[in-house]
Each structure stands twice: as C-alpha cells, then as structure tokens.
Write a protein that holds these residues in place. Structure first.
Motif, mmCIF file in Angstrom:
data_model
loop_
_atom_site.group_PDB
_atom_site.id
_atom_site.type_symbol
_atom_site.label_atom_id
_atom_site.label_comp_id
_atom_site.label_asym_id
_atom_site.label_seq_id
_atom_site.Cartn_x
_atom_site.Cartn_y
_atom_site.Cartn_z
ATOM 1 N N GLY A 192 54.708 26.660 46.243
ATOM 2 C CA GLY A 192 54.097 26.871 44.934
ATOM 3 C C GLY A 192 52.619 27.214 45.010
ATOM 4 O O GLY A 192 51.837 26.898 44.125
ATOM 5 N N ILE A 193 52.215 27.831 46.104
ATOM 6 C CA ILE A 193 50.864 28.395 46.178
ATOM 7 C C ILE A 193 51.010 29.808 46.736
ATOM 8 O O ILE A 193 52.093 30.199 47.165
ATOM 9 N N LYS B 266 52.945 32.159 43.894
ATOM 10 C CA LYS B 266 53.617 30.932 43.449
ATOM 11 C C LYS B 266 54.958 31.179 42.752
ATOM 12 O O LYS B 266 55.952 30.531 43.040
ATOM 13 N N ASP C 207 48.278 30.483 39.232
ATOM 14 C CA ASP C 207 49.704 30.462 38.926
ATOM 15 C C ASP C 207 50.364 31.802 39.223
ATOM 16 O O ASP C 207 51.579 31.878 39.322
ATOM 17 N N SER D 170 46.808 34.474 42.454
ATOM 18 C CA SER D 170 45.901 33.579 43.166
ATOM 19 C C SER D 170 44.858 34.347 43.973
ATOM 20 O O SER D 170 44.644 34.094 45.151
#
Lengths: 243, 919
Positions: A132-133, A153, B797, B800
């Motif tokens: 989730g990054i 993500k 989210d 990035s």
C-alpha cells in the motif's frame, strides 16, 4: 510421375532444413524413458553472515521487521539457496506445463517475495503490491525490452509477460534494497535449489547436456552431464566467490 | 631484260621507284607502322587481355554465383511457403492463384462485364450531352435574370418577364435532377466494373508478392549473362576550378574495375570488387553519379590500369588516399564544419589542430579568428618565479608530462634571454591578489578536489580522471601534481576565488567556493610538491641587463611565442610558420626531407614524422624552428589526416554542402562546447561524459550499487533543447543554480558571454529540432479541476510523486541518490510539451531512468480521477507543475513584499523605530 517425385523430395528436404535451422522452438513431447539429475550445491569455504539491510525510507511500512539481504543464503549444511540450475542445450523433451494460476511476486514489507521465480516465456505473471505504498518494477534484461513501471498504492496487481528466455533482474527504485530475479524459461529443465541447496530435474531424455549453475552473487558455472535412460544422475557442485 | 623473273622485276620496280623518289622509303615505312599500329590497337580493344576486361569478366562470374545462391535460397523459401499454404490456405498457392487470375480475367470478357461496360459508356455519353444542354439552359436563364434585374431597377419589368424567368429556372432545375440521377446510375455501374478489375489486380498483386522476388533475381541472372565488357565512367561536367579559375570536368573510370562498389552482395569478396564500406551512409548521401570517386579518394580518374589509376609510380599530384586519409576529402565540400558525421579521425584531427594551437604560428584559412591557446604572460611573475620559468622553458614536459606546451629545445643562453624579457615585461603590470591564503585543511581540500568538479579538467597525482575525460595524449588543463612547487599560495587563492581577476580571458571557470573551501583547496594543492626540485642551472644572471632583454625580444619574435601567448610588444607580430591553407596538396618532392633517409618519401611519411619529431629534417644548413610536440604515432596520424584536408581547390557550388541555419547553430555551439570542455562531464551527441568512469567507482567504494552510483553522474544533454525552457537555460548557463541537491559535483560558472550562452541555446534547440523561442513561458494556468485532480494524483494514495521528488522545502525520505528534481523548479525550467512526453513514457526520453512509467499500463491509470482519461490526467499534472512553482514563487514574492511594506510602514511610525532601536 518421376518429376512429381523429385519435386516432393526437394520440398521435403527444404522443410526439414528449415525446421532444423529455426532451432529456437522447443519441442515438448512425452518422455517415456527419461532419467533425472539431482544433487546439492554447497558453498566453498566459510559462508559469510547474511547482510542486514538498512531501511531508510517509508520506515513505517518497510521497517516493520528487520531485513536481511537475500543475495546469498547458505543453509546450516553449507547448501546454497536460490541457485538456478538449468540445462542450456536441450531442443526437445517433456512438455513445459503452464501453471494453473499465474506465477506471482509480491512486494511485501518492501521485499520481493519470493526472491526468485521461474516463469515460462510468453506467459502472464503477476506482481502484487501488498504494502500500500508506491513501488515500481524496473527490469534489467538483454533480450527482453527493459521496463520501468510504477505500481502505486491503488494498483494491487500488475501483469507482466516476458517473451525471451533469460534471467531478468528486477529492482524497485523507490526502495533501493529491493531485488528480485525472474527466470524466463524456454523449456521446463530449470530448477531452483531449496534452503539446503538441493535440486532435482526429472524426465530428462537420455543424452549429454550442459548443466548451468547460476547464483546472483557467485556467478555462473557449467558442467557436462550424461543422462542415462531411467537412471538418476547425482550432480554435486560447490560454488565460491567470483575471482 | 624482259625474261627476268618476277622477283627480279619486283626488285627492279622497287629499286627504280626508290631511286626516283627516295622519300617513298619513309612513306612505306610509316604506312607499314600505321598499319601495324591500327591492327594492334584493334586487337587491344577487341581482345580480352585488358586488365579491366579481365576484372569485369571475373566480377560477372562472381556476381552470377552470388545471385544464384540468393536465388536458390529464395526458391527454397518459396517452395516452403507453397507447402505451408497448401495446408493452411490452398486457395492462395501460386498455381491456384494463377488459375484464379485466369478466371478473373475471363470474367472480364463475360457478357455481364460487357453489359456493364456498354451501359457505363452510355451513361457517360448521355451525361456529356446533358451537361452541355444544362450549360445552354443555364446561360439562357442567367441572361434573362440579369435583364430582368436591370429592367426592375429601371422599373420597366413586366409580369410576363417574371413568369418566363420562373419557367426557365424550373427548366434547368429539372435538367439538373435528371443529371443527378444519371450520375448515380453511372457511379453504381462504375463500382460494379471496378469489382471485376479489382479482383484481377488483387490476385496479380498476390502473385507478385509470392514470386516477384524470385522473378527479379531470375531477370538479374539473365542480365548478368548478357553483359558485354564496357568502360564504365562518371563524368562530372564542371566539378572544380583549375589553377586559372575555370571549372573543369572530372572523369572517373574507377568503376570499370571496382564494379561491385554499389552492390551490397559484395561485402566479403576480394578487391577490386568489394562493396563500399558503410554503403548506405556514405554512397547513400554521395551517389557516385553525382560525386565520382576521385573526389574523395584522389588518384587518376581516367586511367584504366591499376598503377596509373591509383596515381602511384608517376608524377601525379594526387595519389590515392587510403585508410583514414580518405576522410580528409570531406572538408572540400563540408566547408567550415568541424564535426562531419562519420569522419571520426578527421573530426579528432580538426580538434587537435585547434587544441594544439597550430594556427598560432601557421596562417590557415578558416582559423584566423581563434583565440590563443596558451595563457597570457604579461603578469607572469605574480604567479611564477623567474627560476621556474627558466626550468619550464627548458623542458615543459619535465614538470607536466601531458602539457600541450611544446619543447623549443632552447639553449641555456636563449632561455635566460627569453626569461629576462618576460620578467621585464611582466614588471609593467601591477597585479595584487584580491584575497590571500589564510590557512586550510589539506584533507578537506583533497576531498573537494575529487568531488566538486576540478577533476573534470585537471589531474593531480593519482586522480587522473581528466585523462579519460579528454582522451588525448595531452591534457585540457594543467596537471597539478607539482603545483605546490610552481606557484605561491596567495596567487592560487586569488586564482581559485576569481580566475578572471588574474587572467580576464581564461577558460578556467569559477566553482563558487566559500572562502573556507578555497583555503582548504589551496592547502591541498600547495602540499603537492615536486619530488625533486629541478636543479637551478647555476643560478640566473642579472635579468635586468638591457642587452639580454633585447636578445629575448629577438628570440620571441623568431620562435613566435606570441602565437599562443599574449605578450606585450608583439600584438601585431606576423605569424612565424609556413602558411598551411594548401598544405594538403603539396607533392612530396616539394617537401624537404633533410638527412632523414629512413622517412618514407610521401606526403604522409613527411608529415607524420614531422609531427612526431619536429626537428627531424633539420640540417646544418637549414635550421628548423618548429618546437617539438612529441606526439605519439596515433595522434601524429590523426592530426596529419586533418592537415591533408587543407586544400585550396575550389569546388563548384552545387557540390558544396551548404549549411542550413540549424547546421550553423550546431557548428557554432559545438565550438563553444569543445572550447569549455563541457564534454568532460556531460555526454552530448554520443560523445563525452567520461567523468562517470571516475564517479561510479568512487560511489561503488562507498557501498552504493552501480544503479545508485549512476545518480551522481552529470546528466547527458541530448534532448536538452526539447526539455528545458531556453530563457531558463540562458540564466542557468550564465549563473548556475542547484538542480540536483544530492550532487557533490557542481556545474561551474563559465563566465559565458551573452553571445556564447545564446550560441549554446541555439545549439540545443537545433539538436532537438525545436523552435528557437526565447519567450517560451506560456501562460499555462491549471484550472481548479486540474489542480484538484493533479493534487490527488500526485498524493501518497495515488502516484506518490513526493516519494522521490523534492517540492520546495519538502524533501523526500531516504538517501540522497534516490531523490529527484524539485517540482518548484519545473515551471521556469521545463517545457510543458516535454513534461507531457516525459509523463507518457520516461524510458523513451531517457533510457534507464529511475522515473517509472505511470501511464503505459492501462490498469495503472486511476479510473476515479478525471474519468480515468490518460491524456486529461497527464495534462492536469503538467499544468499543475507549470502553475505549482509559479504560485509558490508568487507567494514568496508577496511574502517578501509584505515584509517590505510592513517594514516601511514601521519606519514611518517613530515609536516603532525607537522600539527597534531598543532591541
């Protein structure tokens, strides 16, 4: 009548020649009298302790547990994990069975899991992002076109296909410690050693082959082997640091 | 008498004739000789024993064999294809296709086709008639209408006229409707007919695709067999001017023997049949029919015998040029172009000619305006001691083995005299350092030297990066391994701080070092002493002696020191060397070989040996003054290739490669680039950037991986013109600022003039084929929707972006080498179009970049932003980036101005001022 025969023979020769010349296509068939190759690959000398990885980015996710480098893992018995054992010169043999489910690499806790995968050429594989990054998949290859794709993500799954058999290195530029290798297979005669350095390649048609051992930090070694019908051929190998 | 034999009669006849007309002997002999000559030349022409005829026969045989082999391969491929087709698509095999073609052609004579044809003909003729009729009706109506209008104006129009007009109008409208419907029918018939024809042509095409290549080869084989021996030649009617200024023709018959020169099949065959190397690149751009052969290769074009044709063995002025010497011909037509594509050796030689300053002593056309290559000597004693100048002059390479300063092989007394002049001359300048050395740390200085960028041009002890970076046997800038024994610390501090203070036109850039850094660097450099101080030759005599100074003056004049160095008193002195503008055309017996008997008697032999040892041809009677450059063999050859190009023959305008404005921009830019040694650090146009070879191992030593290490290498500048806004680049070149904060190396300040900076901008836009627009800053303003979308897309989210990119004061996590440039710089630095292209596919613009692609994989495009539309998302981010920094900067400016406003308003309030005073 005679003329037709001549033409038929000529055409037959041409077809046979062209099949031989093309050579790249691996022919899969039933191997009734196959032998097998198995053995253990051990580290030559005292094994270095695995390196600790420094996590200096996205620590909240990546630093949840301590990480060690997977570039050289030597088991208690001295066996080396993750050595790719391949027959390099085989044109026909057992069928390359495609996996039921796509082969996956997960980016989990900022490490590629598993570290090495075997994937048949021209077959879809999946790269997951369980962290989730932002991760990315940056490949280093010779025969396949290089790619560098972001996997943000929200992109839980990404599909990749490699057309040419070779070993592709994968990195994530966002986390410089991450490494993986994808072994793109042109035929089924590849094996990966387990944590104790053991491997087995079975259903090999009788014959003489070149066996190649590749390890990401130790490099490449080869050995000529002759497989007899229905017999198991033991091949033990030691590998050490590149000189 | 009459009964004498025939023979006797004959002899009598001859005797009598010759007795009466003694001249007849001569006539007889000459006519016999003529007859013999005629017969022999006839035999020579018709016979097979001419060398070129033999070559042609051999060649034809060879080409036949090779073409036959190719034909056989094509045949095999064809048969295989037929077998495949027979299984997969039997309708497409050749016999079937032929059958289908016959059917299609037969259909062309079917009653249906004939019916359609005749119908179409009928429609066509009917249409023709109808259109003619329409024209006349329309004319009638037009006439009536104009009359009616006129009458109406004059109020003479009658209602009858109006009815008549309406009737006429209805007439032609009806006719038009008829024509339209016939036209429709005609079109339908046309389509029907086309179907018949198309079917046939389609099949014909397929047949050609299958068997065309084979048939072509077949024809070729037949053609080869048909060939008769023939002299092949190229005539260029007015190619170049002769010494009297008239354009004369050039005839080349080389292809009579080198007959396979344009045939790509002849790659691996023995000469004279081999294909021209780099066929596409060279002959593609210079077709033989337009340029001939001797234009580049020289030799004697019309000759047909090998030795004569190659221009050897007789006194022919232009013998064949071989190897890299062929490249020297490029300059004939590519005038004023210092980087000729593909002419690698020539290009390097041309650069050496400039770098070594040959033009300083030798008048050479095209090189009149270049600056001197050596440093000015007018204030030399501020930097060096007289003793050091003496030692240096005696043997420069003893102090810096890779200096470009040649050795003049001076005697001690000559050297002292020159030193005396330079010292006396130098005393007229008053130079005092602006800053003085106040002490620093050697270790810190050494670290600086190896990281800040000095090593791009200078070597020092084990730091030899600059060797790779420049790639010559000599260096671009002085080796500093012994600098501590040469100069004094105060001078060095002043020099590093501001090189232009001591020498206003130096190439040495500034590195924007702090005073402390300067001091540290001086400390390190001054610690680099010569291992053994060169022995002072018995001390120097009194340098103030006017006789000595006068002798120094004469020597400088005779050796031409001012060719490379600014020396007061020699501003207008003439060049001392032989002019070189036509040097390449010298015949070897115009060159003086002295006693050098082992040097090959050719132009190349003379020149290469002269460059290796400049005094090799000196004799007691004829002293030579050219200093010794001691070039290694390879460089002597490279430079001689350039010298061979110095040629004053005038080529007709139509053959000259006229530079386009872009070519001119590239040429001028390249000169600035090489002049400032930009290539040491940056890779441009596939050259340079070798500093990577030093930076990467250094970073590997620090434990970085190769990919990580690459992040510390100065960027390649290909595509820079497409990437950045030119006005930003102008500002950056004039006054560099930090773009990549993780770099230890930094872009120096080159003190470029506006002219030089603009030249570079023109270069980069010409390279990128973008328009040269200085005022590029478009008023791109992101819409509120775009801003919202971009913020979302760039957030943690989604993409990035801030994971790697700096944004103003916000820096990413992780180690520096993982960082990427500041978004806040984008609006002034980057071009909008480039950002869009970059976002679409970063790997395409910069292969291997760490920037991943976000938009190549459709599944990676968020569907919930801007309708999942890739283009809209990309443009949103690009517009946002163009707005982002601007808004930030506006905020800064507003902030600053509000501070100023409040400060000013406080100034106006006395009590606040007092309050400030109390603080």
């Amino acid at each position: 009548m005679k003329k037709n025969l001549t033409i038929a023979i000529a055409l037959g020769t041409v077809v046979a020649l062209s099949v031989m010349a093309s050579g790249q296509g691996y022919i899969g068939e039933d191997v009734p009298d196959g032998g097998s190759i198995s053995g253990t690959i051990k580290y030559n000398g005292t094994a270095p302790a695995p390196k600790k990885l420094t996590v200096d980015k996205d620590v909240a996710v990546c630093g949840r547990q301590e990480k060690t480098a997977e570039d050289l893992l030597v088991g208690a018995n001295g066996g080396i994990k993750n050595v790719v054992v391949s027959i390099t010169n085989i044109g026909r043999g057992k069928k390359l069975v495609l996996p039921n489910k796509p082969i996956q690499i997960d980016q989990l806790d900022c490490q590629f899991t598993p570290h090495i995968v075997l994937v048949p050429a021209n077959t879809k594989m999946e790269v997951l992002n369980s962290d989730g990054i932002l991760h990315n998949i940056h490949t280093y290859s010779v025969k396949n076109p290089p790619l560098n794709k972001a996997q943000p993500k929200f992109m839980k799954k990404m599909e990749l296909t490699f057309a040419q058999p070779e070993i592709v290195k994968v990195t994530c530029d966002a986390h410089n410690w991450m490494r993986a290798f994808i072994v793109v297979q042109g035929h089924p005669y590849h094996a990966l050693t387990d944590a104790n350095g053991n491997f087995k390649i079975d259903n090999v048609p009788p014959g003489t082959y070149t066996l190649e051992f590749w390890q990401e930090s130790l490099g490449k070694q080869t050995q000529e082997v002759t497989v007899a019908a229905g017999k198991e051929l033991p091949v033990n190998m030691t590998m050490g640091p590149k000189k | 008498m009459r009964s004498l034999t025939f023979g006797a009669r004959k002899s009598n006849f001859f005797r009598d004739t010759f007795h009466k007309h003694p001249i007849a002997v001569v006539f007889l002999l000459t006519s016999l000789m003529m007859a013999l000559l005629a017969v022999s030349s006839l035999l020579g022409e018709v016979g097979e024993n001419k060398a070129w005829k033999k070559y042609q026969a051999r060649y034809n045989n060879l080409e036949y064999q090779l073409s036959l082999a190719k034909y056989k391969v094509a045949q095999a491929e064809f048969s295989q294809k037929q077998i495949e087709l027979a299984q997969t698509n039997p309708d497409e095999t050749l016999p079937r296709l032929k059958q289908r073609l016959a059917e299609a052609q037969k259909a062309l004579s079917s009653p249906e086709y004939r019916k359609q044809t005749s119908q179409r003909e009928r429609y066509e003729s009917e249409l023709l008639a109808l259109r003619a009729k329409l024209q006349s009706v329309r004319d009638k109506y037009d006439k009536a209408a104009s009359r009616y209008e006129e009458d109406q104006r004059n109020q003479r129009a009658t209602p009858g006229q109006k009815t008549e007009l309406t009737k006429l109008r209805q007439n032609f409208e009806a006719l038009q409707a008829v024509i339209d419907s016939v036209e429709v029918l005609n079109q339908i018939s046309k389509v029907r007919l086309a179907k018949f024809l198309d079917a046939a042509t389609e099949i014909e095409k397929k047949i050609k695709a299958q068997a065309g290549f084979m048939r072509q080869l077949q024809d070729q084989l037949i053609n080869i067999k048909k060939r008769v021996p023939k002299i092949l030649q190229v005539v260029l009617p007015s190619f170049e001017a002769n010494p009297f200024g008239q354009f004369t023709q050039r005839v080349d018959r080389c292809i009579s023997c080198h007959i396979g020169i344009e045939n790509p099949l002849m790659l691996d065959v023995p000469q004279p049949f081999r294909t021209h190397p780099r066929l596409e690149e060279i002959l593609g751009n210079h077709p033989i029919r337009n340029f001939g052969c001797t234009t580049c290769h020289e030799g004697k074009g019309p000759a047909l015998e090998k030795r004569a044709a190659h221009g050897f063995g007789e006194k022919w002025e232009f013998p064949l040029r071989t190897g890299a010497y062929v490249e020297s011909a490029c300059r004939k037509c590519h005038i004023g172009q210092s980087e000729i594509p593909g002419a690698k050796v020539y290009n390097k030689g041309a650069r050496m000619f400039v770098e070594l300053g040959c033009f300083g002593c030798h008048e050479t056309k095209g090189y009149e305006t270049l600056g001197k290559v050596g440093p000015g000597l007018n204030n030399i004693i501020a930097k060096l001691t007289p003793q050091f100048i003496f030692n240096w002059l005696k043997n420069p390479k003893a102090h810096h083995s890779r200096t470009r300063m040649p050795n003049f092989l001076l005697s001690d007394s000559e050297t002292v005299a020159i030193v005396a002049y330079l010292v006396a001359n130098s005393k007229k300048s008053d130079f005092t350092p602006q800053i003085k050395y106040t002490g620093g740390l050697v270790e810190r200085g050494q670290l600086l030297f190896g990281t800040v960028g000095c090593q791009g041009c200078h070597t020092a002890r084990e730091n030899v990066t600059a060797h790779y970076a420049f790639d010559r046997s000599y260096d671009f800038a002085p080796d500093l391994s012994q600098i501590g024994s040469m100069v004094n610390a105060d001078w060095l501090a002043d020099w590093i701080n501001n090189p232009r203070h001591f020498r206003p036109r130096t190439k040495m850039p500034g590195l924007r070092l702090s005073l402390q850094e300067t001091n540290d660097l001086v400390a390190y450099l001054m610690s680099l002493k010569a291992s053994t101080e060169p022995p002072a030759v018995g001390g120097l005599p009194d340098l103030n002696s006017s006789a000595l100074i006068a002798r120094g003056n004469d020597l400088i004049k005779s050796y031409g020191c001012f060719g490379c160095h600014d020396i007061r008193g020699f501003e207008n002195a003439p060049k001392v060397g032989v002019p070189l503008s036509n040097f390449g055309n010298k015949v070897f017996d115009q060159l003086f070989f002295g006693n050098a008997f082992d040097v090959p008697r050719s132009w190349e032999g003379w020149t290469v040996n002269k460059l290796k040892n400049s005094r090799v041809y000196s004799t007691e009677m004829i002293q030579q003054r050219m200093p010794d450059f001691a070039l290694p063999d390879s460089e002597a050859v490279i430079l001689s290739v350039f010298l061979k190009s110095l040629d004053e023959r005038i080529i007709a305008a139509e053959h000259v490669a006229l530079p386009t404005p872009d070519d001119e921009a590239r040429e001028a830019g390249w000169q600035v680039i090489t002049n400032h040694n930009c290539l040491a650090c940056h890779s441009i146009n596939g050259q340079g950037g070798k500093i990577a070879l030093a930076i990467i191992p250094e970073m590997l030593k620090e434990g970085k991986t190769e990919d990580q290490a690459r992040a510390f290498v100065p960027p390649a500048l290909d595509g820079e013109g497409e990437k950045v806004q030119l006005d930003w680049l102008f500002g950056f070149l004039k006054n560099p600022s930090v773009i990549r904060p993780w770099f230890t190396i930094r872009m120096p300040t080159f003190y470029l003039s506006d002219d030089e900076a603009t030249t570079l901008l023109r270069y980069f836009s010409a390279q990128a084929k973008t328009k040269f627009v200085l005022e590029y800053k478009e008023a791109i303003q992101a819409t509120p929707e775009q801003i919202g979308a971009a913020r979302l897309l760039m957030s943690k989210d989604y993409f990035s972006c801030y994971s790697c990119h700096i944004s103003g004061s916000k820096t990413p996590e992780g180690p520096l080498e993982g960082w990427a440039p500041d978004f806040a710089l984008g609006h002034q630095r980057l071009r909008y179009d480039w950002i869009v292209k970059w976002l679409k596919d970063p790997q395409k613009l910069q292969p291997g970049t760490k920037m991943p692609s976000y938009f190549l994989d459709p599944s990676g495009v968020p569907p919930d932003v801007l309708g999942g539309d890739v283009d809209r998302q990309i443009h949103a981010i690009a517009s946002y980036l163009m707005t982002l920094g601007r808004a930030q900067r506006m905020a800064e400016i507003q902030n600053r101005s509000s501070q100023v406003v409040s400060y000013v308003s406080r100034l106006n309030q006395p009590q606040t001022q007092q309050a400030r005073g109390r603080e």
